[in-house]
Design a protein around this motif. Structure first.
Motif, PDB file in Angstrom:
ATOM      1  N   MET A   1       0.851  -1.203   0.000  1.00 22.25           N
ATOM      2  CA  MET A   1       0.000   0.000   0.000  1.00 22.25           C
ATOM      3  C   MET A   1       0.884   1.250   0.000  1.00 22.25           C
ATOM      4  O   MET A   1       1.963   1.266   0.583  1.00 22.25           O
ATOM      5  CB  MET A   1      -0.912  -0.002   1.216  1.00 22.25           C
ATOM      6  CG  MET A   1      -1.899  -1.168   1.263  1.00 22.25           C
ATOM      7  SD  MET A   1      -3.088  -1.122  -0.088  1.00 22.25           S
ATOM      8  CE  MET A   1      -3.978   0.377   0.340  1.00 22.25           C
ATOM      9  N   GLY A   2       0.399   2.257  -0.641  1.00 21.31           N
ATOM     10  CA  GLY A   2       1.110   3.527  -0.615  1.00 21.31           C
ATOM     11  C   GLY A   2       2.238   3.623  -1.617  1.00 21.31           C
ATOM     12  O   GLY A   2       3.113   4.475  -1.462  1.00 21.31           O
ATOM     13  N   MET A   3       2.240   2.792  -2.651  1.00 21.19           N
ATOM     14  CA  MET A   3       3.292   2.881  -3.676  1.00 21.19           C
ATOM     15  C   MET A   3       3.049   4.103  -4.544  1.00 21.19           C
ATOM     16  O   MET A   3       1.914   4.395  -4.938  1.00 21.19           O
ATOM     17  CB  MET A   3       3.297   1.621  -4.532  1.00 21.19           C
ATOM     18  CG  MET A   3       3.737   0.365  -3.789  1.00 21.19           C
ATOM     19  SD  MET A   3       3.737  -1.091  -4.866  1.00 21.19           S
ATOM     20  CE  MET A   3       4.966  -0.623  -6.083  1.00 21.19           C
ATOM     21  N   SER A   4       4.133   4.788  -4.852  1.00 19.20           N
ATOM     22  CA  SER A   4       4.027   5.957  -5.708  1.00 19.20           C
ATOM     23  C   SER A   4       3.871   5.522  -7.161  1.00 19.20           C
ATOM     24  O   SER A   4       4.051   4.346  -7.515  1.00 19.20           O
ATOM     25  CB  SER A   4       5.262   6.843  -5.550  1.00 19.20           C
ATOM     26  OG  SER A   4       6.423   6.136  -5.965  1.00 19.20           O
TER      27      SER A   4
ATOM     28  N   LYS B   1       5.409   2.066 -11.798  1.00 19.31           N
ATOM     29  CA  LYS B   1       5.935   1.944 -13.147  1.00 19.31           C
ATOM     30  C   LYS B   1       7.175   1.049 -13.168  1.00 19.31           C
ATOM     31  O   LYS B   1       7.318   0.195 -14.053  1.00 19.31           O
ATOM     32  CB  LYS B   1       6.276   3.328 -13.697  1.00 19.31           C
ATOM     33  CG  LYS B   1       6.791   3.310 -15.123  1.00 19.31           C
ATOM     34  CD  LYS B   1       7.078   4.704 -15.632  1.00 19.31           C
ATOM     35  CE  LYS B   1       7.617   4.648 -17.055  1.00 19.31           C
ATOM     36  NZ  LYS B   1       7.910   6.000 -17.594  1.00 19.31           N
ATOM     37  N   ILE B   2       8.064   1.235 -12.190  1.00 19.61           N
ATOM     38  CA  ILE B   2       9.265   0.402 -12.119  1.00 19.61           C
ATOM     39  C   ILE B   2       8.880  -1.067 -11.886  1.00 19.61           C
ATOM     40  O   ILE B   2       9.443  -1.988 -12.495  1.00 19.61           O
ATOM     41  CB  ILE B   2      10.214   0.895 -11.021  1.00 19.61           C
ATOM     42  CG1 ILE B   2      10.750   2.292 -11.368  1.00 19.61           C
ATOM     43  CG2 ILE B   2      11.365  -0.073 -10.815  1.00 19.61           C
ATOM     44  CD1 ILE B   2      11.541   2.341 -12.650  1.00 19.61           C
TER      45      ILE B   2
ATOM     46  N   ALA C   1       8.306  -6.591 -13.902  1.00 23.02           N
ATOM     47  CA  ALA C   1       7.455  -7.749 -14.163  1.00 23.02           C
ATOM     48  C   ALA C   1       7.434  -8.091 -15.640  1.00 23.02           C
ATOM     49  O   ALA C   1       7.509  -9.273 -16.024  1.00 23.02           O
ATOM     50  CB  ALA C   1       6.037  -7.474 -13.656  1.00 23.02           C
ATOM     51  N   LEU C   2       7.363  -7.088 -16.498  1.00 22.74           N
ATOM     52  CA  LEU C   2       7.356  -7.325 -17.939  1.00 22.74           C
ATOM     53  C   LEU C   2       8.677  -7.922 -18.404  1.00 22.74           C
ATOM     54  O   LEU C   2       8.708  -8.842 -19.237  1.00 22.74           O
ATOM     55  CB  LEU C   2       7.068  -6.016 -18.666  1.00 22.74           C
ATOM     56  CG  LEU C   2       6.901  -6.093 -20.187  1.00 22.74           C
ATOM     57  CD1 LEU C   2       5.777  -7.046 -20.559  1.00 22.74           C
ATOM     58  CD2 LEU C   2       6.645  -4.704 -20.757  1.00 22.74           C
ATOM     59  N   GLU C   3       9.790  -7.423 -17.848  1.00 23.36           N
ATOM     60  CA  GLU C   3      11.097  -7.985 -18.204  1.00 23.36           C
ATOM     61  C   GLU C   3      11.203  -9.447 -17.773  1.00 23.36           C
ATOM     62  O   GLU C   3      11.727 -10.290 -18.526  1.00 23.36           O
ATOM     63  CB  GLU C   3      12.195  -7.154 -17.543  1.00 23.36           C
ATOM     64  CG  GLU C   3      12.346  -5.750 -18.104  1.00 23.36           C
ATOM     65  CD  GLU C   3      13.369  -4.932 -17.330  1.00 23.36           C
ATOM     66  OE1 GLU C   3      13.734  -3.846 -17.808  1.00 23.36           O
ATOM     67  OE2 GLU C   3      13.785  -5.389 -16.243  1.00 23.36           O
ATOM     68  N   GLY C   4      10.704  -9.762 -16.577  1.00 29.11           N
ATOM     69  CA  GLY C   4      10.754 -11.142 -16.116  1.00 29.11           C
ATOM     70  C   GLY C   4       9.917 -12.072 -16.974  1.00 29.11           C
ATOM     71  O   GLY C   4      10.346 -13.182 -17.317  1.00 29.11           O
ATOM     72  N   GLU C   5       8.727 -11.653 -17.347  1.00 25.28           N
ATOM     73  CA  GLU C   5       7.870 -12.484 -18.188  1.00 25.28           C
ATOM     74  C   GLU C   5       8.493 -12.714 -19.561  1.00 25.28           C
ATOM     75  O   GLU C   5       8.465 -13.829 -20.097  1.00 25.28           O
ATOM     76  CB  GLU C   5       6.491 -11.835 -18.334  1.00 25.28           C
ATOM     77  CG  GLU C   5       5.682 -11.799 -17.055  1.00 25.28           C
ATOM     78  CD  GLU C   5       5.277 -13.188 -16.596  1.00 25.28           C
ATOM     79  OE1 GLU C   5       5.158 -14.088 -17.445  1.00 25.28           O
ATOM     80  OE2 GLU C   5       5.091 -13.380 -15.379  1.00 25.28           O
TER      81      GLU C   5
END
Length: 523
Positions: free
Chosen positions: A119-122, A127-128, A133-137
């Motif tokens: 909770m509370g992620m900027s 985005k990071i 996650a996209l790089e890992g997939e």
């Protein structure tokens, strides 16, 4: 019991008849067979281990080891292959359990990063996390290619700009490690580039770089493969087009060679064909205007206008102006003379017949063809012309295209073939000599061993015969010596003769005395 004793005596006799090296050989072979049987029994009774997973990343290996310890599953580690070994009967069961737990993860994390979102992620952190996650997939997906052992993907998504001309394009780089003993081709690189570019918004294939762990820029293979190049003439073709031409050439070469080798024999014909394919897509459009049977076409519209004047003394026309040009307007006369005025005007519009055609030529037709045929031997001009008559229709020869066919005959050089045949024959002879030498050596060793064994057995028999004679306490008789000559050698010839003469003299003194007297008289 008697049979057992006889067998024991025969075995002891056989063992005593062997030489020292024969005894050592027999003991060594028996020991090796015994140890082999013991090893087979030990291995069959021991537990078999099989790899659960191999080529694991350090994180996956640690996670799997922790899971196995927690569930008290026995395992072994193989550092050489980065593998975890399990008992054979537990491998598939544990694999299913680990798959349920999401292991192994391949060393990278994909969209499971959002399973434990905080909770509370900027917006920047979100985005990071999305990029990670996209790089890992993508890395997991690229690793599924057969030739790829490891993959890592880096994506750069620039900040959105207000104006499109200031917007920077997205870029990506892929690092791969190939499996040992495998190679990668441009098709694999093309697949990786398109996979990554179609998975990231705003990313085009030209902005994807593929590099291997040896430092080779593999994405350059696409540039060499897809862009056009000059084939040595005035035209430029792509590698795909050149491959099509080469396939066409190989097919025609195979057909011509197979046809001629049925006549001249295998290896006696060389065929080379060069094909230039017209790979340009052409589109022709034409429009024709065709008149009708009368040469004027079909009437579309027609307008007729007639004007006549009958009167005396009236003018043929009035003053220029609007009143004189209005139809049906009365024309004033000047009252002088009489005259007749007639005017007729017809306007006809014709519809001209038109014919429009459009043709599209499919690329792939042969633009020009050249063929060269070389035949082993000395052929006459008539025979060469006959070959030409056979080859021309087989390759689709057309003089209008400017095709050329060259057919020549000459003796082929067989130096290399003869040298290879001689080398092969020499190797076969050398192999036969080695085999014969080994056989001769084995036969000699077998003969020497047999001879030594026979001598050993012969001496043993003599000793046995002498031992039996001593045990009986008597000297063998002449009958015994005749039946068993070995006794004479066993006890010594002179000793046996002396003992025989002494016994004869004691048993027949008169005959022995007469024999001595007769012997002395003769001397």
């Amino acid at each position: 019991m008697d049979r057992f004793s006889d067998a024991k005596e025969k075995l002891a006799l056989f063992w005593s008849s062997l030489l020292k090296w024969q005894k050592l050989t027999l003991v060594g072979v028996t020991g090796a067979v015994f140890l082999g049987l013991v090893a087979v029994v030990a291995l069959s009774g021991s537990e078999s281990w099989e790899p659960l997973f191999s080529g694991l990343e350090i994180r996956d290996e640690a996670s799997i080891a922790a899971y196995l310890k927690e569930n008290k599953i026995p395992y072994k580690l193989d550092p050489a292959a980065n593998a975890i070994l399990l008992p054979k009967d537990r491998v598939y069961e544990v694999r299913l359990e680990l798959a349920r737990e999401g292991l192994p993860k391949g060393g990278v994390k994909g969209y499971e990063l959002f399973d434990d979102s905080k909770m509370g992620m900027s917006e920047f952190q979100q985005k990071i996390a999305y990029v990670r996650a996209l790089e890992g997939e993508l890395a997991r997906t690229v690793t599924q290619i057969d030739a790829v052992d490891y993959a890592r993907v880096n994506i750069v998504l620039p900040q959105p700009q207000l104006f499109l001309e200031q917007q920077q394009p997205a870029t990506a780089s892929v690092l791969i490690r190939l499996k040992k003993g495998t190679s990668i081709n441009p098709e694999h690189i093309k697949a990786i580039v398109h996979l990554v570019s179609h998975s990231v918004e705003g990313l085009v294939p030209d902005d994807v770089s593929v590099v291997d762990t040896d430092g080779n820029v593999l994405s350059d293979m696409l540039e060499d493969d897809m862009f056009i190049y000059t084939d040595g003439t005035t035209r430029t073709v792509s590698s795909v087009q050149r491959e099509l031409e080469r396939q066409h050439e190989r097919e025609m070469e195979r057909k011509v060679r197979a046809m001629l080798e049925r006549v001249f024999g295998p290896g006696s014909v060389v065929v080379r064909i060069k094909v230039d394919l017209d790979l340009d897509k052409k589109r022709n459009a034409s429009k024709q205007f065709i008149p009708g049977p009368t040469g004027k076409g079909v009437i579309r519209s027609q307008q007729n206008m007639e004007e006549s004047y009958v009167g005396t003394g009236g003018p043929a026309g009035g003053a220029p102006g609007t009143t004189t040009n209005i139809p049906g307007y009365a024309i004033a006369t000047n009252g002088s003379g009489s005259g007749e005025y007639n005017k007729a005007e017809t306007t006809t519009n014709y519809e001209i017949t038109t014919h429009e055609s459009e043709s599209v030529e499919t690329p792939g037709s042969v633009r020009r063809l050249t063929a060269s045929v070389l035949v082993d031997g000395d052929l006459t001009a008539e025979q060469l012309e006959d070959i030409r008559a056979l080859v021309a229709p087989a390759v689709g020869f057309s003089a209008e295209r400017g095709d050329q066919i060259a057919i020549q005959s000459m003796k082929f050089s067989t130096t290399l073939a003869d040298r290879m045949a001689e080398q092969l024959a020499a190797e076969q002879r050398q192999r036969m000599i080695v085999i014969l030498a080994v056989l001769i050596i084995l036969l000699v060793l077998l003969g020497i061993g047999s001879y030594l064994w026979y001598q050993k057995r012969r001496k043993q028999r003599l000793l046995d015969a002498a031992r039996k004679t001593d045990d009986a306490g008597k000297v063998p008789s002449l009958q015994d010596l005749l039946t068993s000559p070995g006794m004479l050698e066993g006890q010594g010839e002179m000793a046996v003769l002396e003992e025989q003469i002494r016994n004869y003299a004691l048993n027949n003194p008169e005959e022995f005395a007469a024999f001595v007297r007769e012997w002395i008289v003769e001397d």
